[in-house]
Design a protein around this motif. Structure first.
Motif, PDB file in Angstrom:
ATOM      1  N   SER A 166      48.602   9.807  93.542  1.00 14.81           N
ATOM      2  CA  SER A 166      49.669  10.154  92.653  1.00 14.81           C
ATOM      3  C   SER A 166      49.174  11.533  91.929  1.00 14.81           C
ATOM      4  O   SER A 166      50.230  12.465  91.723  1.00 14.81           O
ATOM      5  CB  SER A 166      49.690   9.248  91.548  1.00 14.81           C
ATOM      6  OG  SER A 166      50.474   7.949  91.932  1.00 14.81           O
ATOM      7  N   TRP A 167      48.370  11.730  91.451  1.00  8.43           N
ATOM      8  CA  TRP A 167      47.565  13.078  90.670  1.00  8.43           C
ATOM      9  C   TRP A 167      48.098  14.125  91.840  1.00  8.43           C
ATOM     10  O   TRP A 167      48.478  15.225  91.547  1.00  8.43           O
ATOM     11  CB  TRP A 167      46.232  13.009  90.455  1.00  8.43           C
ATOM     12  CG  TRP A 167      45.634  14.192  89.624  1.00  8.43           C
ATOM     13  CD1 TRP A 167      45.882  14.590  88.397  1.00  8.43           C
ATOM     14  CD2 TRP A 167      45.006  15.162  90.265  1.00  8.43           C
ATOM     15  NE1 TRP A 167      45.236  15.750  88.171  1.00  8.43           N
ATOM     16  CE2 TRP A 167      44.742  16.236  89.262  1.00  8.43           C
ATOM     17  CE3 TRP A 167      44.774  15.487  91.767  1.00  8.43           C
ATOM     18  CZ2 TRP A 167      44.097  17.307  89.396  1.00  8.43           C
ATOM     19  CZ3 TRP A 167      43.857  16.796  91.792  1.00  8.43           C
ATOM     20  CH2 TRP A 167      43.811  17.655  90.770  1.00  8.43           C
ATOM     21  N   ILE A 168      47.481  14.038  93.079  1.00  6.12           N
ATOM     22  CA  ILE A 168      47.553  15.079  94.080  1.00  6.12           C
ATOM     23  C   ILE A 168      48.937  15.400  94.481  1.00  6.12           C
ATOM     24  O   ILE A 168      49.540  16.362  94.313  1.00  6.12           O
ATOM     25  CB  ILE A 168      46.802  14.390  95.619  1.00  6.12           C
ATOM     26  CG1 ILE A 168      45.449  14.371  95.395  1.00  6.12           C
ATOM     27  CG2 ILE A 168      47.205  15.374  96.404  1.00  6.12           C
ATOM     28  CD1 ILE A 168      44.775  13.465  96.222  1.00  6.12           C
ATOM     29  N   GLN A 169      49.955  14.345  94.396  1.00  9.66           N
ATOM     30  CA  GLN A 169      51.204  14.392  94.529  1.00  9.66           C
ATOM     31  C   GLN A 169      51.752  15.302  93.497  1.00  9.66           C
ATOM     32  O   GLN A 169      52.925  16.075  93.646  1.00  9.66           O
ATOM     33  CB  GLN A 169      52.056  13.136  95.011  1.00  9.66           C
ATOM     34  CG  GLN A 169      53.373  13.226  95.208  1.00  9.66           C
ATOM     35  CD  GLN A 169      53.723  14.138  96.647  1.00  9.66           C
ATOM     36  OE1 GLN A 169      52.942  13.712  97.814  1.00  9.66           O
ATOM     37  NE2 GLN A 169      54.430  15.314  96.385  1.00  9.66           N
ATOM     38  N   ALA A 170      51.525  15.033  92.407  1.00 12.30           N
ATOM     39  CA  ALA A 170      52.084  15.675  90.978  1.00 12.30           C
ATOM     40  C   ALA A 170      51.791  17.062  91.271  1.00 12.30           C
ATOM     41  O   ALA A 170      52.531  17.998  90.682  1.00 12.30           O
ATOM     42  CB  ALA A 170      51.562  15.076  89.841  1.00 12.30           C
ATOM     43  N   ARG A 171      50.639  17.404  91.513  1.00  7.19           N
ATOM     44  CA  ARG A 171      50.034  18.940  91.739  1.00  7.19           C
ATOM     45  C   ARG A 171      50.696  19.484  92.929  1.00  7.19           C
ATOM     46  O   ARG A 171      51.464  20.525  92.732  1.00  7.19           O
ATOM     47  CB  ARG A 171      48.749  18.876  92.205  1.00  7.19           C
ATOM     48  CG  ARG A 171      47.385  18.309  91.084  1.00  7.19           C
ATOM     49  CD  ARG A 171      47.350  19.084  89.955  1.00  7.19           C
ATOM     50  NE  ARG A 171      46.832  20.291  90.317  1.00  7.19           N
ATOM     51  CZ  ARG A 171      46.363  21.191  89.511  1.00  7.19           C
ATOM     52  NH1 ARG A 171      46.530  21.116  88.241  1.00  7.19           N
ATOM     53  NH2 ARG A 171      45.721  22.316  89.702  1.00  7.19           N
ATOM     54  N   ASP A 211      54.099  18.745  93.616  1.00  7.77           N
ATOM     55  CA  ASP A 211      55.321  18.615  93.174  1.00  7.77           C
ATOM     56  C   ASP A 211      55.464  19.743  92.278  1.00  7.77           C
ATOM     57  O   ASP A 211      56.447  20.743  92.134  1.00  7.77           O
ATOM     58  CB  ASP A 211      55.737  17.416  92.489  1.00  7.77           C
ATOM     59  CG  ASP A 211      55.999  16.464  93.409  1.00  7.77           C
ATOM     60  OD1 ASP A 211      55.987  16.690  94.861  1.00  7.77           O
ATOM     61  OD2 ASP A 211      55.970  15.016  93.060  1.00  7.77           O
ATOM     62  N   ALA A 212      54.260  20.162  91.237  1.00  9.48           N
ATOM     63  CA  ALA A 212      54.567  21.092  90.262  1.00  9.48           C
ATOM     64  C   ALA A 212      54.680  22.463  91.070  1.00  9.48           C
ATOM     65  O   ALA A 212      55.336  23.403  90.531  1.00  9.48           O
ATOM     66  CB  ALA A 212      53.290  20.962  89.371  1.00  9.48           C
ATOM     67  N   VAL A 213      53.812  22.588  91.956  1.00 10.28           N
ATOM     68  CA  VAL A 213      53.613  24.147  92.689  1.00 10.28           C
ATOM     69  C   VAL A 213      54.827  24.131  93.443  1.00 10.28           C
ATOM     70  O   VAL A 213      55.470  25.486  93.406  1.00 10.28           O
ATOM     71  CB  VAL A 213      52.525  23.799  93.749  1.00 10.28           C
ATOM     72  CG1 VAL A 213      52.385  25.284  94.720  1.00 10.28           C
ATOM     73  CG2 VAL A 213      51.116  24.087  92.911  1.00 10.28           C
ATOM     74  N   GLY A 229      57.672  27.001  92.556  1.00 12.89           N
ATOM     75  CA  GLY A 229      58.085  28.048  93.558  1.00 12.89           C
ATOM     76  C   GLY A 229      59.673  28.159  93.632  1.00 12.89           C
ATOM     77  O   GLY A 229      60.065  29.186  93.829  1.00 12.89           O
ATOM     78  N   ALA A 230      60.232  27.101  93.616  1.00  8.40           N
ATOM     79  CA  ALA A 230      61.558  26.893  93.588  1.00  8.40           C
ATOM     80  C   ALA A 230      62.166  27.754  92.210  1.00  8.40           C
ATOM     81  O   ALA A 230      63.113  28.422  92.462  1.00  8.40           O
ATOM     82  CB  ALA A 230      62.173  25.569  93.551  1.00  8.40           C
TER      83      ALA A 230
END
Length: 82
Positions: free
Chosen positions: A58-63, A65-67, A71-72
């Protein structure tokens, strides 16, 4: 009662495994933990810790998602300026 893979028991991963999963060094994992920026470790013994695999994932996915959100936002801002 036997344990099965689908019994919702969390899977634990070692510090080395957590470092590999995240592409961080053990030192950085520990630094992030100390700063409260990484999932908490589960003490297993005097000198052994582990992490809940789902929390690391989940921590990896949050990172990620944040990137992607960052970018968006940059792309949206750039398109408004055109």
């Amino acid at each position: 009662m036997s344990m099965h893979a689908n019994d919702n028991t969390p899977t634990l991963v070692s510090l080395n495994d957590a470092a590999r999963m995240t592409s961080l060094s053990r030192t950085m994992v520990n630094r992030y933990r100390a700063e409260g920026r990484f999932p908490s470790a589960i003490p297993l013994g005097d000198r052994r810790i582990a992490f809940i695999k789902g929390e690391v994932t989940s921590w990896i996915q949050a990172r990620i998602d944040a990137v992607r959100q960052e970018g968006a936002a940059v792309l949206a801002e750039a398109s408004r300026q055109v």
